[in-house]
Design an enzyme around this catalytic site. Structure first.
Site, PDB file in Angstrom:
ATOM      1  CG  ASP A 243      -3.755  50.429  18.127  1.00 52.53           C
ATOM      2  OD1 ASP A 243      -3.271  51.310  18.869  1.00 52.53           O
ATOM      3  OD2 ASP A 243      -3.597  50.414  16.900  1.00 52.53           O
ATOM      4  CG  ASN A 253      -3.143  54.217  21.910  1.00 48.05           C
ATOM      5  OD1 ASN A 253      -3.464  54.001  20.741  1.00 48.05           O
ATOM      6  ND2 ASN A 253      -2.618  55.362  22.284  1.00 48.05           N
TER       7      ASN A 253
HETATM    8  O1  MRU Z   1       1.645  51.298  15.242  1.00 51.50           O
HETATM    9  P1  MRU Z   1       0.621  52.292  14.776  1.00 51.50           P
HETATM   10  O2  MRU Z   1       1.215  53.569  14.299  1.00 51.50           O
HETATM   11  O3  MRU Z   1      -0.335  51.686  13.781  1.00 51.50           O
HETATM   12  O4  MRU Z   1      -0.192  52.608  16.077  1.00 51.50           O
HETATM   13  C1  MRU Z   1      -1.236  53.525  16.035  1.00 51.50           C
HETATM   14  C2  MRU Z   1      -1.797  53.827  17.366  1.00 51.50           C
HETATM   15  O5  MRU Z   1      -1.392  53.292  18.372  1.00 51.50           O
HETATM   16  C3  MRU Z   1      -2.960  54.783  17.397  1.00 51.50           C
HETATM   17  O6  MRU Z   1      -2.961  55.506  18.587  1.00 51.50           O
HETATM   18  C4  MRU Z   1      -4.248  53.959  17.310  1.00 51.50           C
HETATM   19  O7  MRU Z   1      -4.221  53.117  16.187  1.00 51.50           O
HETATM   20  C5  MRU Z   1      -5.439  54.805  17.261  1.00 51.50           C
HETATM   21  S1  MRU Z   1      -5.557  55.540  15.693  1.00 51.50           S
HETATM   22  C6  MRU Z   1      -6.941  56.361  15.394  1.00 51.50           C
END
Ligand code: MRU
Length: 344
Positions: A243, A253
């Protein structure tokens, strides 16, 4: 990617050229539903409630949110208010800020009459760039995984472990961590994926669903099972998304990623992180100042009287990351290597 044989992206413009349609990820994997988003307020709600989720996808959704706002009222005041409302929906993934700032910077000097069409154009451009970046990540990441598969004497199956959902559902198409897996599978490597459940929001169910739609063999596991599998030699490589990744290579992440990286280091298993350059936050020297989203305790437990905390992300220090994969190529998780490949 395909859903029951029909090609889909996660977000697209409706036939009227104004509304935005998204796959409702809160209904998956039980039901495949498309939600129509008509206003910036609806887009902010879709991001906050995780109808759309995943760092790259919320960036694109945010850009379309600004376009929806400009369609209603292209004034400076509305532009700033819409930017602020979208920005505060989710704090951790830097792609949201990156996309919102990019659209804002282009719209601010434009005349109000041009703003809506410019915003739609930019949102579509950001979406296309994401697809191209993920396709490239697939190429670079597949070469890296293939090298590991060969180094290990071509095991069949070649076991890859992933956490959360960093597949096409988290992007516009292809995914980040899963793009190399799809590519490897399509090239005929006998890949099998261990899919972490990813409590409390269970993004692993999305990962299992999309891998299965593509025909990639996978097995759903409780979050704490990974360590055992690694020590038993049943994991050959780990690959996750991000993220926000700092210039030093610290990787933020989904919560639980750090523990997987620790276990992988102990078991001498490579830990790869795949992300588009839009996930890099080169303004941050290390991960200690990344804002970590705290979500509702009710996502963790609905038992009355139980106090729960729900940090949604963690930071894996660069020292535990074997390689970073972006659309530019593969590099070490170090400032020198990241800056050499991406500038800044
Ligand atoms: O809370 P989320 O579902 O939005 O979190 C997503 C993640 O942590 C993913 O691993 C990250 O965004 C990478 S997505 C290509």
């Amino acid at each position: 990617m395909r859903v029951n044989g029909t090609p889909f992206r996660t977000i697209w413009l409706a036939e009227d050229g104004a509304r935005v349609e998204v796959i409702d990820q809160t209904a998956l994997p039980d039901r495949f539903e498309v939600q129509s988003v008509a206003t910036v307020e609806q887009m902010a709600t879709a991001i906050r409630t995780m109808v759309v989720r995943g760092a790259p996808l919320i960036g694109v959704a945010g850009a379309y949110g600004l376009a929806l706002a400009m369609r209603e009222d292209p004034s400076d005041a509305r532009l700033e208010a819409a930017h602020a409302a979208l920005f505060e929906t989710r704090p951790t993934a830097v792609n949201l800020r990156w996309a919102l700032d990019r659209v804002l910077a282009a719209l601010a000097p434009a005349s109000p009459t041009e703003r809506a069409s410019l915003a739609y154009r930019l949102a579509a451009e950001i979406a296309e760039e994401d697809v191209a970046a993920c396709a490239k990540i697939g190429e670079h990441g597949a070469a890296l995984l293939r090298a590991e598969w060969e180094r290990r004497g071509r095991p069949d199956p070649f076991h890859v472990l992933t956490h959360c959902n960093a597949g096409w559902l988290a992007t516009v198409d292809w995914g980040t961590a899963l793009a190399p897996v799809y590519r490897l599978f399509d090239e005929g490597v006998p890949v099998h994926v261990w899919v972490d459940e990813t409590r409390p929001r269970n993004q692993g169910a999305l990962t299992y669903w999309e891998l299965s739609q593509h025909g990639v063999p996978c097995t759903f596991i409780a979050d704490n099972a990974g360590g055992l599998l690694m020590l038993r030699g049943q994991v050959h490589a780990c690959i996750v998304g991000s993220d926000r990744t700092t210039r030093s290579g610290d990787v933020c992440n989904k919560i639980g990623t750090y523990l997987k990286a620790l276990a992988a280091r102990d078991a001498e298993i490579p830990f790869y992180v795949a992300l588009p350059a839009s996930t890099l936050d080169l303004t941050l020297r290390d991960g200690s100042s990344i804002p970590i989203e705290e979500r509702a305790a009710s996502e963790v437990t609905t038992r009355p009287g139980v106090r729960a905390a729900n940090p949604a992300f963690d930071v894996t220090p660069a020292r535990l990351v074997t390689k970073i994969i972006t659309e530019r190529g593969v590099c070490d998780a170090s400032e020198g290597a990241i800056v050499a490949l991406h500038g800044g």
